[in-house]
Design an enzyme around this catalytic site. Structure first.
Site, PDB file in Angstrom:
ATOM      1  N   PHE A 159      35.804  53.881   0.214  1.00  0.00           N
ATOM      2  CA  PHE A 159      35.566  55.321   0.391  1.00  0.00           C
ATOM      3  C   PHE A 159      36.815  56.095   0.794  1.00  0.00           C
ATOM      4  CE2 PHE A 159      35.416  54.142   4.868  1.00  0.00           C
ATOM      5  CZ  PHE A 159      36.016  55.242   5.467  1.00  0.00           C
ATOM      6  N   LYS A 183      33.565  50.509 -10.409  1.00  0.00           N
ATOM      7  CA  LYS A 183      32.438  50.694  -9.471  1.00  0.00           C
ATOM      8  C   LYS A 183      33.012  51.421  -8.259  1.00  0.00           C
ATOM      9  CE  LYS A 183      30.516  49.515  -6.177  1.00  0.00           C
ATOM     10  NZ  LYS A 183      30.362  50.502  -5.068  1.00  0.00           N
ATOM     11  N   GLU A 186      30.104  54.206  -3.203  1.00  0.00           N
ATOM     12  CA  GLU A 186      28.874  54.989  -3.288  1.00  0.00           C
ATOM     13  C   GLU A 186      28.870  56.118  -2.251  1.00  0.00           C
ATOM     14  OE1 GLU A 186      29.411  52.131  -2.054  1.00  0.00           O
ATOM     15  OE2 GLU A 186      27.859  51.365  -0.704  1.00  0.00           O
ATOM     16  N   SER A 236      36.876  46.340   2.704  1.00  0.00           N
ATOM     17  CA  SER A 236      36.926  45.612   3.974  1.00  0.00           C
ATOM     18  C   SER A 236      37.173  44.112   3.751  1.00  0.00           C
ATOM     19  CB  SER A 236      35.604  45.801   4.720  1.00  0.00           C
ATOM     20  OG  SER A 236      34.553  45.263   3.942  1.00  0.00           O
ATOM     21  N   CYS A 291      44.035  52.365   5.423  1.00  0.00           N
ATOM     22  CA  CYS A 291      44.348  50.947   5.640  1.00  0.00           C
ATOM     23  C   CYS A 291      45.783  50.790   6.108  1.00  0.00           C
ATOM     24  CB  CYS A 291      44.115  50.150   4.375  1.00  0.00           C
ATOM     25  SG  CYS A 291      45.305  50.530   3.101  1.00  0.00           S
ATOM     26  N   GLU A 391      38.986  46.087  13.364  1.00  0.00           N
ATOM     27  CA  GLU A 391      39.553  47.268  12.702  1.00  0.00           C
ATOM     28  C   GLU A 391      38.638  48.434  13.048  1.00  0.00           C
ATOM     29  OE1 GLU A 391      39.312  47.379   8.394  1.00  0.00           O
ATOM     30  OE2 GLU A 391      41.129  48.585   8.279  1.00  0.00           O
TER      31      GLU A 391
HETATM   32  P1  NAD Z   1      33.669  48.284   2.034  1.00  0.00           P
HETATM   33  O1  NAD Z   1      34.159  46.891   1.987  1.00  0.00           O
HETATM   34  O2  NAD Z   1      32.469  48.591   2.835  1.00  0.00           O
HETATM   35  O3  NAD Z   1      33.338  48.798   0.547  1.00  0.00           O
HETATM   36  C1  NAD Z   1      34.231  48.555  -0.518  1.00  0.00           C
HETATM   37  C2  NAD Z   1      33.420  48.389  -1.797  1.00  0.00           C
HETATM   38  O4  NAD Z   1      32.578  47.244  -1.674  1.00  0.00           O
HETATM   39  C3  NAD Z   1      32.519  49.577  -2.108  1.00  0.00           C
HETATM   40  O5  NAD Z   1      32.602  49.868  -3.473  1.00  0.00           O
HETATM   41  C4  NAD Z   1      31.132  49.087  -1.696  1.00  0.00           C
HETATM   42  O6  NAD Z   1      30.109  49.610  -2.495  1.00  0.00           O
HETATM   43  C5  NAD Z   1      31.220  47.596  -1.902  1.00  0.00           C
HETATM   44  N1  NAD Z   1      30.376  46.858  -0.936  1.00  0.00           N
HETATM   45  C6  NAD Z   1      30.025  47.242   0.315  1.00  0.00           C
HETATM   46  N2  NAD Z   1      29.269  46.297   0.912  1.00  0.00           N
HETATM   47  C7  NAD Z   1      29.148  45.295   0.034  1.00  0.00           C
HETATM   48  C8  NAD Z   1      28.492  44.029   0.066  1.00  0.00           C
HETATM   49  N3  NAD Z   1      27.819  43.620   1.133  1.00  0.00           N
HETATM   50  N4  NAD Z   1      28.584  43.221  -1.019  1.00  0.00           N
HETATM   51  C9  NAD Z   1      29.274  43.614  -2.108  1.00  0.00           C
HETATM   52  N5  NAD Z   1      29.905  44.823  -2.197  1.00  0.00           N
HETATM   53  C10 NAD Z   1      29.851  45.642  -1.151  1.00  0.00           C
HETATM   54  O7  NAD Z   1      34.923  49.183   2.469  1.00  0.00           O
HETATM   55  P2  NAD Z   1      34.942  50.730   2.832  1.00  0.00           P
HETATM   56  O8  NAD Z   1      34.269  50.926   4.154  1.00  0.00           O
HETATM   57  O9  NAD Z   1      34.523  51.533   1.678  1.00  0.00           O
HETATM   58  O10 NAD Z   1      36.533  50.966   3.007  1.00  0.00           O
HETATM   59  C11 NAD Z   1      37.212  50.749   4.215  1.00  0.00           C
HETATM   60  C12 NAD Z   1      37.867  49.394   4.244  1.00  0.00           C
HETATM   61  O11 NAD Z   1      38.747  49.252   3.136  1.00  0.00           O
HETATM   62  C13 NAD Z   1      38.734  49.174   5.474  1.00  0.00           C
HETATM   63  O12 NAD Z   1      38.562  47.860   5.917  1.00  0.00           O
HETATM   64  C14 NAD Z   1      40.152  49.379   4.952  1.00  0.00           C
HETATM   65  O13 NAD Z   1      41.162  48.727   5.691  1.00  0.00           O
HETATM   66  C15 NAD Z   1      40.027  48.812   3.592  1.00  0.00           C
HETATM   67  N6  NAD Z   1      41.075  49.305   2.708  1.00  0.00           N
HETATM   68  C16 NAD Z   1      42.077  48.458   2.381  1.00  0.00           C
HETATM   69  C17 NAD Z   1      43.109  48.905   1.577  1.00  0.00           C
HETATM   70  C18 NAD Z   1      44.233  47.994   1.200  1.00  0.00           C
HETATM   71  O14 NAD Z   1      44.971  48.315   0.279  1.00  0.00           O
HETATM   72  N7  NAD Z   1      44.409  46.863   1.871  1.00  0.00           N
HETATM   73  C19 NAD Z   1      43.108  50.228   1.111  1.00  0.00           C
HETATM   74  C20 NAD Z   1      42.041  51.062   1.467  1.00  0.00           C
HETATM   75  C21 NAD Z   1      41.022  50.588   2.263  1.00  0.00           C
END
Ligand code: NAD
Length: 506
Positions: A159, A183, A186, A236, A291, A391
């Site tokens: 997000f 994808k 959401e 994450s 991040c 985090e």
């Molecule tokens: P998230 O992991 O909750 O969601 C990421 C994606 O995974 C979304 O598209 C979501 O729909 C999907 N998802 C969520 N739960 C899931 C599940 N149980 N099973 C399968 N798919 C699932 O992450 P977020 O909250 O959207 O973003 C924040 C996180 O992203 C933070 O941890 C941040 O550090 C990380 N991030 C990392 C980078 C990087 O380059 N290292 C860059 C941006 C964000």
């Protein structure tokens, strides 16, 4: 957090993109897209059905048959046009992004711009997707490599950068000759969808780019699908680890850029004003939801006396809606994120850290329902405390003391994450020591958020990344292509026959 809700509201629906057509999902599972500053419902996003996911992959598979043969110049020209369209529509993209994600308008422009840079890079794909040739590896024999596209690739995005991160993925995958299923998050899919519309307007043919929406079920379907060859994930650590394990088990390439806990070191010889400005910007900007934010600062020696000035600077930051002029810190993305960050602040107090600045429940006139936390600073933070070990992804800065640079480096290297880090100093020798000894993938020297430009690649390391190759830049060309090595000999009439040779040789 990802559970769909039954929404009866009349908000517009976010469409799927399948085979070049924006289609209404037939699903019964929907989720609201909510403005985090006001709680206004902006749209409803579907959780695509299994049939719709299947149709998106099938469209991408069919389109690959012709797209892979498209001339390099033709592919590149689409991205030349695309970068122009993004520039022309910047105002609309930025407004959409701020409405659904919360970050300030200037920061939203930065989000789009950092993605636009990748589109510009994709427009020079002819210079990037080059093989190698060795002449005369044996008598009359040449060996050369072809960097060929893989087929259908997929991207799963978080997000916090709903413009930049999708643009890290599909432009490079498509420019190198692949087709794509995206994808998006959401939580804020609207700006991503506007970028996708512009990509079609730029000339991406039907089926080459497809979009499905959803959560866990859609992500698992991507990981398992036999026709998807590579998956790029950003999000994450928990979800990224699951995606990496599941996708690679199904025989796919996978790259997962994941969670972080970035530390900065301040040495006492640093330029104080510049350093404190940089720390305040990187710790509290985007409400800490980057991040590459700096949620931990290690103060070395005399720099520990700078805490009151850092607190004073943090207090000057304006907390408000992202569309308000002069806002520094916008809302957190959701009510769930707000509850989580507030809960962690409470745990920090209970665990014995010193609360230097409490940003909970700020007064934000005109945005009383928004998910706001103001800049919050803890000192005397130690490993084992929840505010250090987790985090937080909010505007919460933890300060840690260290007696010298060696102790500070050792402390950072003991943390499992390796996304980004920075040192603030006027000493070249100290900066070089840091660059050599720190075990973190992206290093800033008097630069708080060292996200590489697309001439390089994003290179988080250790627990912040799974997979060998980074997104965008040079490394992603290798991720999205398969190297085929050709060894060739051509006979002419003067070539003398050597007869049958049963030994291994050329
Ligand atoms: P998230 O992991 O909750 O969601 C990421 C994606 O995974 C979304 O598209 C979501 O729909 C999907 N998802 C969520 N739960 C899931 C599940 N149980 N099973 C399968 N798919 C699932 O992450 P977020 O909250 O959207 O973003 C924040 C996180 O992203 C933070 O941890 C941040 O550090 C990380 N991030 C990392 C980078 C990087 O380059 N290292 C860059 C941006 C964000």
């Amino acid at each position: 957090m990802n559970a769909p809700t039954n929404v009866a509201a009349l908000a517009p629906t976010v469409k799927l993109l399948i085979g070049g057509k924006f289609v209404e999902s037939k699903t019964t599972e929907w989720r609201d897209v909510v403005n985090p500053a006001t709680q206004e419902v902006l749209a409803r996003v579907p959780f695509a059905t299994d049939e719709e996911i299947e149709a998106a992959v099938a469209a991408a598979k069919e389109a690959f048959k012709t797209w892979k043969k498209t001339a390099i110049g033709a592919r590149a020209r689409i991205f030349l046009k695309y970068q122009q369209l993004i520039r022309e529509n910047m105002g609309e993209l930025v407004a959409l992004l701020t409405a659904e994600q919360g970050k300030t308008l200037p920061d939203a422009e930065g989000d789009v711009f950092r993605g636009l840079e990748v589109v510009e890079h994709a427009a020079s794909i002819g210079n990037l997707q080059l093989g190698e040739l060795a002449n005369n590896v044996a008598g009359g024999v040449d060996t050369y490599t072809l960097l060929q596209p893989l087929g259908v690739c997929a991207g799963i995005t978080p997000f916090n950068f709903p413009a930049m991160i999708p643009l890290w993925m599909f432009p490079m995958a498509i420019a190198t000759g692949n087709t794509f299923v995206l994808k998006p998050s959401e939580q804020d899919p609207m700006v991503t969808m506007r970028l996708v519309e512009l990509a079609l307007e730029a000339g991406i043919p039907p089926g080459v780019l497809n979009v499905i929406h959803g959560g866990e079920r859609a992500v698992n379907a991507i990981c398992d699908h036999k026709d998807i060859k590579a998956v790029s994930f950003v999000g994450s650590t928990k979800v990224g680890t699951h995606v990496y394990n599941r996708a690679t088990l199904a025989g796919k390439r996978a790259q997962c850029m994941m969670g972080a806990k970035n530390h900065a070191i301040i040495l006492p010889d640093a330029n104080k004003e510049q350093t404190l400005n940089a720390i305040a910007g990187a710790s509290f900007g985007a409400a800490g939801q980057r991040c590459m934010a700096l949620p931990v600062v290690v103060l070395v020696g005399e720099a520990q006396k700078w805490i009151p000035e850092l607190v004073a600077k943090a207090k000057t930051l304006k907390v408000s809606g992202g569309t308000e002029k002069g806002t520094d810190v916008g809302p957190l993305v959701s009510c769930a994120a707000l509850a989580r960050v507030e809960g962690l602040i409470e745990r920090g107090i209970a665990d014995g850290a010193t609360l230097e600045l409490d940003g909970r429940k700020p007064k934000v006139p005109g945005y009383e329902k928004g998910n706001f936390v103001g800049p919050t600073i803890f000192s005397n933070v130690k490993p084992g405390m929840a505010i250090y070990d987790q985090e937080i992804f909010g505007p919460v800065l933890s300060l840690v003391p260290a007696k010298d640079i060696d102790e500070a480096i050792e402390f950072i290297n003991a943390n499992p994450n390796g996304n980004g880090t920075a040192i603030f100093t006027q000493s070249g020798a100290a900066a070089r020591k840091f660059q050599e000894e720190i075990d973190v993938g992206q290093v800033g020297i008097n630069v708080p958020i060292p996200v590489p430009v697309p001439l390089f690649s994003f290179t988080g390391s250790r627990a912040s990344k799974l997979g060998d190759l980074g997104p965008y830049g040079k490394q992603v060309i290798m991720f999205y292509t398969q190297t085929k090595t050709v060894t060739a000999r051509w006979f002419d009439d003067s070539t003398t026959s050597q007869g049958v040779n049963t030994t291994i040789s050329l």
